[in-house]
Design a protein around this motif. Structure first.
Motif, short mmCIF file in Angstrom:
data_model
loop_
_atom_site.label_atom_id
_atom_site.label_comp_id
_atom_site.label_asym_id
_atom_site.label_seq_id
_atom_site.Cartn_x
_atom_site.Cartn_y
_atom_site.Cartn_z
N THR A 191 24.21 -0.30 3.67
CA THR A 191 25.23 0.74 3.78
C THR A 191 26.63 0.17 3.52
N ALA A 192 27.53 1.06 3.12
CA ALA A 192 28.93 0.67 2.96
C ALA A 192 29.63 0.73 4.32
N LYS A 193 30.76 0.07 4.43
CA LYS A 193 31.45 -0.07 5.72
C LYS A 193 31.79 1.26 6.37
N GLY A 194 32.23 2.24 5.57
CA GLY A 194 32.71 3.49 6.15
C GLY A 194 31.65 4.51 6.45
N GLU A 195 30.38 4.13 6.48
CA GLU A 195 29.29 5.08 6.62
C GLU A 195 28.60 4.99 7.96
N GLU A 196 29.39 4.82 9.04
CA GLU A 196 28.80 4.63 10.36
C GLU A 196 27.92 5.80 10.76
N THR A 197 28.39 7.02 10.52
CA THR A 197 27.60 8.20 10.88
C THR A 197 26.28 8.19 10.13
N ASN A 198 26.33 7.82 8.85
CA ASN A 198 25.11 7.77 8.05
C ASN A 198 24.16 6.69 8.55
N ARG A 199 24.72 5.59 9.06
CA ARG A 199 23.87 4.53 9.59
C ARG A 199 23.10 5.03 10.82
N VAL A 200 23.78 5.78 11.67
CA VAL A 200 23.11 6.35 12.83
C VAL A 200 22.01 7.30 12.37
N GLN A 201 22.29 8.08 11.32
CA GLN A 201 21.26 8.96 10.76
C GLN A 201 20.07 8.14 10.27
N GLY A 202 20.37 6.98 9.69
CA GLY A 202 19.30 6.10 9.20
C GLY A 202 18.37 5.69 10.32
N PHE A 203 18.92 5.34 11.47
CA PHE A 203 18.08 4.98 12.61
C PHE A 203 17.29 6.18 13.10
N GLU A 204 17.90 7.35 13.05
CA GLU A 204 17.22 8.55 13.52
C GLU A 204 16.00 8.89 12.68
N VAL A 205 16.04 8.56 11.40
CA VAL A 205 14.89 8.85 10.54
C VAL A 205 13.95 7.66 10.42
N GLY A 206 14.25 6.55 11.12
CA GLY A 206 13.26 5.49 11.20
C GLY A 206 13.59 4.16 10.58
N ALA A 207 14.85 3.92 10.17
CA ALA A 207 15.21 2.59 9.67
C ALA A 207 15.13 1.57 10.81
N ASP A 208 14.73 0.34 10.49
CA ASP A 208 14.57 -0.69 11.51
C ASP A 208 15.82 -1.54 11.70
N ASP A 209 16.65 -1.64 10.67
CA ASP A 209 17.84 -2.46 10.73
C ASP A 209 18.77 -2.01 9.61
N TYR A 210 20.02 -2.45 9.65
CA TYR A 210 20.91 -2.16 8.54
C TYR A 210 21.80 -3.36 8.25
N ILE A 211 22.26 -3.43 7.01
CA ILE A 211 23.17 -4.48 6.57
C ILE A 211 24.34 -3.80 5.88
N VAL A 212 25.55 -4.21 6.25
CA VAL A 212 26.76 -3.58 5.72
C VAL A 212 27.22 -4.30 4.45
N LYS A 213 27.54 -3.51 3.43
CA LYS A 213 28.12 -4.05 2.20
C LYS A 213 29.63 -4.19 2.38
N PRO A 214 30.24 -5.21 1.79
CA PRO A 214 29.61 -6.31 1.05
C PRO A 214 28.90 -7.27 2.01
N PHE A 215 27.76 -7.77 1.58
CA PHE A 215 26.95 -8.61 2.46
C PHE A 215 26.79 -10.01 1.88
N SER A 216 26.39 -10.90 2.76
CA SER A 216 26.04 -12.26 2.33
C SER A 216 24.56 -12.28 1.98
N PRO A 217 24.19 -12.73 0.78
CA PRO A 217 22.76 -12.82 0.44
C PRO A 217 21.97 -13.64 1.45
N ARG A 218 22.61 -14.66 2.03
CA ARG A 218 21.91 -15.46 3.04
C ARG A 218 21.60 -14.63 4.27
N GLU A 219 22.52 -13.73 4.65
CA GLU A 219 22.27 -12.86 5.79
C GLU A 219 21.08 -11.94 5.49
#
Length: 248
Positions: A92-120
């Motif tokens: 997800t992009a930084k400004g999409e906090e509400t959407n991230r919560v929606q992601g958990f509600e529909v069953g996502a296990d984790d999220y990573i915020v863009k821009p991200f570190s490939p190592r992360e």
């Protein structure tokens, strides 16, 4: 999964991953880093392609961009969860906090915020795969089975299998981990902060609503089979949650 020796031929892959993003450069970057870990990478550029592949093929984990043309990541995850419990990490992009919560509600296990570190990304993938397959290759000697039995609910930890009234309940790795964590300490109250720290561990950085959305989904899945089992996950108002050995 086991890796064969070079004498036996080409190395077998550790896991099969679906990488979904509409930006080719991001797919290429993720593929490069993940293939270094000996993962097999399949790509999808939009929601329609992602859903078709996710439902018709078997993957060990899906990296799913939230903002996709056509069907977005939320809808892809929602439709996937109707059929499968494949582990999902949302991008997800930084400004999409509400959407991230929606992601958990529909069953996502984790999220990573863009821009991200490939190592992360690699570390998060490894952590989620490890949780999803912790007991996959354990011995099943009945004398060693780790089973929690309650009225209306049985958790076979060696098999990562949850049943209620003789029906199996299909949980995501995080939903299962949350249920088992609560159930192994009946009647003990856990704050949201404790659950976020102990269940999501060091590799996750999120807010307390993450816990609430997972509890909600867990209850919904249990309710479809046994409302009595769902009631065993009790809310302690102002504090957090507990598992009641006998539902009220």
């Amino acid at each position: 999964m086991k890796i064969c020796s070079q004498e036996e031929g080409s190395l077998s892959k550790e896991a099969r991953l679906l990488v979904v993003d509409d930006e080719e450069r991001i797919r290429r970057l993720l593929k490069m880093y993940l293939e270094r870990e000996n993962y097999e990478i399949i790509e999808a550029k939009d929601g329609e392609e992602a859903l078709e592949k996710a439902l018709s093929e078997d993957f060990d984990l899906i990296l799913l961009d939230l903002m996709l043309p056509g069907i977005d990541g939320i809808e892809v995850c929602q439709k996937l969860r109707d059929k499968k419990a494949t582990p999902v990490i949302m991008l997800t992009a930084k400004g999409e906090e509400t959407n991230r919560v929606q992601g958990f509600e529909v069953g996502a296990d984790d999220y990573i915020v863009k821009p991200f570190s490939p190592r992360e990304v690699v570390l998060r993938v490894k952590a989620l795969l490890r949780r999803a397959s912790t007991t996959k290759f354990l011995q099943t000697d009945t004398t060693m089975k780790n089973v929690l039995v309650f009225p209306h609910l049985t958790i076979d930890h060696d098999a990562h299998r949850v049943t209620s009234d003789d029906q199996e309940i299909n949980l995501t790795p995080k939903e299962y981990e949350l249920l088992y964590y609560l159930a192994k300490s009946p009647d003990k109250v856990f704050s949201r902060e404790e659950l976020l720290k102990d269940v999501w561990n060091y590799e996750f950085f999120g807010d307390l609503r993450t816990v609430d959305t997972h509890v909600k989904r867990l209850r919904e899945k249990l309710t479809k089979v046994s409302p009595e089992a769902a009631k065993m996950i009790a809310t302690v108002w102002g504090v957090g949650y507990k598992f009641e050995a006998v539902s009220k």
